[in-house]
Design a protein around this motif. Structure first.
Motif, PDB file in Angstrom:
ATOM      1  N   ARG A  28      27.420 -39.375  41.037  1.00 20.49           N
ATOM      2  CA  ARG A  28      26.862 -40.458  40.217  1.00 20.49           C
ATOM      3  C   ARG A  28      25.465 -40.837  40.703  1.00 20.49           C
ATOM      4  O   ARG A  28      24.556 -41.074  39.901  1.00 20.49           O
ATOM      5  N   ALA A  29      25.280 -40.882  42.033  1.00 24.67           N
ATOM      6  CA  ALA A  29      23.966 -41.223  42.568  1.00 24.67           C
ATOM      7  C   ALA A  29      22.945 -40.151  42.210  1.00 24.67           C
ATOM      8  O   ALA A  29      21.807 -40.463  41.827  1.00 24.67           O
ATOM      9  N   ALA A  30      23.336 -38.864  42.327  1.00 27.37           N
ATOM     10  CA  ALA A  30      22.412 -37.779  41.997  1.00 27.37           C
ATOM     11  C   ALA A  30      22.052 -37.799  40.519  1.00 27.37           C
ATOM     12  O   ALA A  30      20.893 -37.575  40.142  1.00 27.37           O
ATOM     13  N   PHE A  31      23.044 -38.086  39.658  1.00 33.01           N
ATOM     14  CA  PHE A  31      22.768 -38.152  38.219  1.00 33.01           C
ATOM     15  C   PHE A  31      21.811 -39.299  37.909  1.00 33.01           C
ATOM     16  O   PHE A  31      20.864 -39.149  37.129  1.00 33.01           O
ATOM     17  N   TRP A  32      22.048 -40.460  38.553  1.00 37.65           N
ATOM     18  CA  TRP A  32      21.142 -41.597  38.320  1.00 37.65           C
ATOM     19  C   TRP A  32      19.724 -41.246  38.777  1.00 37.65           C
ATOM     20  O   TRP A  32      18.747 -41.516  38.080  1.00 37.65           O
ATOM     21  N   ALA A  91      13.569 -35.530  41.739  1.00 38.97           N
ATOM     22  CA  ALA A  91      14.682 -36.105  42.491  1.00 38.97           C
ATOM     23  C   ALA A  91      15.565 -34.983  42.998  1.00 38.97           C
ATOM     24  O   ALA A  91      15.666 -33.912  42.383  1.00 38.97           O
ATOM     25  N   ALA A  92      16.217 -35.240  44.125  1.00 44.81           N
ATOM     26  CA  ALA A  92      17.158 -34.283  44.699  1.00 44.81           C
ATOM     27  C   ALA A  92      18.194 -35.056  45.493  1.00 44.81           C
ATOM     28  O   ALA A  92      17.907 -36.130  46.045  1.00 44.81           O
ATOM     29  N   SER A 100      23.954 -49.377  39.579  1.00 43.89           N
ATOM     30  CA  SER A 100      24.637 -48.235  38.979  1.00 43.89           C
ATOM     31  C   SER A 100      25.888 -47.856  39.749  1.00 43.89           C
ATOM     32  O   SER A 100      26.923 -47.533  39.159  1.00 43.89           O
ATOM     33  N   LEU A 101      25.813 -47.927  41.074  1.00 40.90           N
ATOM     34  CA  LEU A 101      26.953 -47.514  41.906  1.00 40.90           C
ATOM     35  C   LEU A 101      27.930 -48.653  42.159  1.00 40.90           C
ATOM     36  O   LEU A 101      29.035 -48.418  42.664  1.00 40.90           O
ATOM     37  N   ARG A 115      19.668 -44.443  50.682  1.00 40.00           N
ATOM     38  CA  ARG A 115      20.963 -44.205  51.324  1.00 40.00           C
ATOM     39  C   ARG A 115      22.053 -44.934  50.534  1.00 40.00           C
ATOM     40  O   ARG A 115      21.901 -46.099  50.176  1.00 40.00           O
ATOM     41  N   HIS A 116      23.169 -44.246  50.285  1.00 35.36           N
ATOM     42  CA  HIS A 116      24.293 -44.855  49.571  1.00 35.36           C
ATOM     43  C   HIS A 116      25.587 -44.490  50.288  1.00 35.36           C
ATOM     44  O   HIS A 116      25.637 -43.553  51.090  1.00 35.36           O
TER      45      HIS A 116
END
Length: 652
Positions: A419-423, A435-436, A465-466, A412-413
């Protein structure tokens, strides 16, 4: 007797010696007519002497003016010329000191430029406002002024700091003449004596002539410096234009080489090799998080990242010490940064290399996003449609081995979905997983059996990352081709709620991907409810809370983790520590009432509690820990209803 006076003139005798012939004649008793004749001859001889002295002085003045003109003609050093003029003024006027002040257009006053014979530091540092002091009056009126007694002269304004400096220097008589260029006064030339003396008109004229030469010297020096500056500017412009042309040519050649490399399938490492070959030094290419893609720059401090931010804002290379930093962004987000260690390098080549690297990274990102969509679709099918045909083939084409144990992680973010999906996509690709992105969470299917460890790692790395907390829950999963009885290693490790983190494949409590996904979501929600945002855990790490969120309800695993050490000790030694612990909590934590309930001595209770404390570790009586222990004891007693433990004295 006139011969005597000629001899005196020839050897440049003093005026007193011209009285000698008259004194001798009187001593010898000469008559009055002879004495009168000698007196007339003496007067004429003294006139000739004065004329000769004036001519000698005039010759010295002309020689000094001639030397000054020669200095001007061979002007090389303005300071040396001005010092020579001031020194000659002091010598010719026979004064104790001579000095020159120049006008300061910025402050509107005059300052000491050259002094000769000065002994006072305060006097040499003196500044004169317009109209203040004798020098200020000369500068203001552009007229020569002389005073035989400075402190008694009321023609000019006396200032305290000026009078103090003049007094410290010991000056009394002062003569000042202006340095003029046309109608403009640029300074004052002055001669001064430490005793009272008048200044004659010829002395004023002489000093004015020297002042005129000084003004010409200053103006010539200014014109010469302007000429030199203009020539230097032209020369510099020529050198700059030539260097610019050469730099543009080098940059174009380097750009052609880098473009050719990209067209032939080269990568960032190849581009970096071209840059270091052309520019020398050492180069590192950093990604959007500041991690090295290629090269090694050692430990990077905050100054490098500040320089990278400045480079993106300015759109050009920024120098920091021996480092050149060029950074490129897309949509306000950093894409790549090049850090070159070199004392002297062409910034244009580094900037073009940064653009080429940025294009390569964008291409890689586009490919990764396309692959990420494919991986995300496969994971969605595993969650929603696990019976769909061809899942294993699709996974194999993506490098995912569905026969190996896997863990579902839900993170959860608070935002930044792209950015989260790319990471998540990048992380899953590196780990050979899937990943999805789903709203404000990302779902990962990663190979492994340590659900808790994977959850903690995902939470930490995604948070970094975030730059904001990401909370991850995890649960082991049973994949379509990993059911019991399938290929070796086919079952995911551990149960959904209670398997230990290292349990292997084939566990009866393993969940399919959909169930594991729901359990992992509940773990993440439980962490947030417990105020542990930014943390990661599986049900196994949540204690009794794991019993509530886990589908497996692994009571035995929970009891074993919480009080297993005490139960095992009783089993090995035949002790009654478990019963003592239950009685202790049942009597409200009173050793004496525990002793009464168990019919043993209170010292025995104390010794057993000490042993329990060593087995359970520090903090076992803390409220949250104590609650878990009491719940585990209750569950343990429910699991042993077939026989009643004897409560009574026993070994510790």
């Amino acid at each position: 007797m006139s011969t005597r006076f000629l001899e005196l003139l020839a050897r440049e005798a003093s005026a007193v010696e011209f009285e000698g012939p008259i004194v001798e004649a009187r001593a010898q008793g000469a008559d009055p007519a002879t004495i009168e004749e000698l007196e007339q001859a003496k007067v004429e001889a003294l006139k000739v002497r004065a004329l000769l002295r004036r001519r000698a002085r005039r010759e010295a003045e002309l020689s000094a003016l001639y030397d000054t003109a020669g200095d001007l003609a061979a002007l090389r050093d303005l300071d040396a010329v001005l010092e020579a003029i001031v020194h000659r003024a002091r010598q010719l006027l026979a004064t104790d000191i001579a000095y020159m002040t120049l006008h300061d257009p910025e402050q509107g006053d005059t300052y000491m430029r050259v002094t000769d014979g000065s002994i006072s530091a305060k006097f040499r540092a003196l500044r004169l406002a317009m109209g203040a002091g004798l020098g200020g009056l000369v500068a203001q009126t552009a007229t020569p002024y002389a005073t035989a007694d400075y402190f008694a002269d009321a023609r000019f304004r006396h200032k305290g700091h000026i009078d103090e400096a003049v007094k410290e220097e010991g000056l009394v008589a002062i003569l000042g003449v202006p340095l003029r260029l046309g109608q403009r006064v640029i300074g004052v030339l002055m001669a001064a004596n430490r005793s009272a003396r008048p200044f004659h008109q010829e002395e004023v004229s002489l000093l004015a002539s020297l002042a005129a030469h000084a003004a010409v010297a200053i103006d010539n020096a200014r014109l010469l410096q302007e000429t030199r500056n203009a020539l230097e500017e032209l020369s510099q412009a020529h050198r700059t234009a030539r260097a610019h042309g050469e730099a543009v040519e080098r940059a174009a050649l380097a750009h052609d080489r880098m473009t050719s490399l990209v067209l032939r399938g080269g990568g960032i490492e190849d581009v970096a090799a071209v840059v270091t070959e052309v520019l020398g030094g050492s180069l590192a290419v950093l990604d959007d998080l500041g991690r090295p893609i290629t090269g090694d720059v050692g430990e990077l401090d905050a100054g490098v990242f500040e320089a990278a931010q400045a480079s993106r804002a300015l759109g050009r290379t920024v120098r920091r010490g021996d480092q050149l930093i060029a950074s490129v962004d897309v949509g306000g987000e950093p894409l790549c940064t090049l850090v070159l260690r070199s004392d002297d390098a062409d910034e244009r080549i580094l900037e073009r290399a940064a653009l080429v690297c940025a294009l390569l990274l964008l291409f890689r990102r586009s490919v990764a996003e396309a692959e990420g969509r494919v991986r995300g679709e496969l994971l969605e099918d595993l969650i929603s449609r696990p019976d769909s045909p061809g899942l294993a083939d699709r996974a194999r084409r993506l490098g995912v081995d569905l026969r190996a144990p896997h863990v579902v992680v839900v993170a959860r973010h608070g935002g930044q979905r792209e950015r989260a999906a790319f990471w998540a996509s990048s992380h899953a690709t590196v780990r050979h997983g899937l990943a999805a992105g789903r709203g404000d969470e990302v779902v990962l299917l990663l190979p492994g059996v340590d659900a808790g460890g994977l959850a903690q790692r995902v939470a930490a790395e995604l948070s970094a990352s975030l730059h904001s907390p990401a909370t991850a829950g995890a649960s082991p999963a049973r994949l379509p081709e990993a059911s019991p009885g399938g290929p070796p290693g086919g079952s995911a490790g551990g149960s959904g709620g209670g398997a230990t983190s290292g349990s292997a494949s084939g566990s009866a409590g393993a969940r399919d991907v959909a169930e594991a996904y729901q359990e992992a979501r509940r773990c993440a929600e439980a962490l947030l409810a417990l105020g542990r945002a930014g943390d990661g855990a599986s049900p196994a790490e949540l204690g009794f809370v794991g019993l509530l969120v886990g589908d497996g309800r692994d009571v035995r695993g929970f009891v074993g983790r919480v009080v297993g050490a005490v139960i095992d000790y009783d089993a090995r030694r035949g002790t009654a520590l478990t019963d003592t612990l239950s009685a202790y909590f049942g009597t409200g934590g009173s050793p004496s009432r525990t002793a009464e309930a168990m019919h043993i001595h209170v010292n025995t209770v104390t010794q057993r509690l000490d042993r329990i404390g060593k087995l359970l570790g520090d903090g076992w009586l803390e409220p949250e820990r104590a609650l878990e222990i009491q719940l585990a004891l209750r569950l343990h007693r429910l699991g042993h209803t077939s026989s009643q433990q004897t409560v009574g004295p026993g070994p510790i």
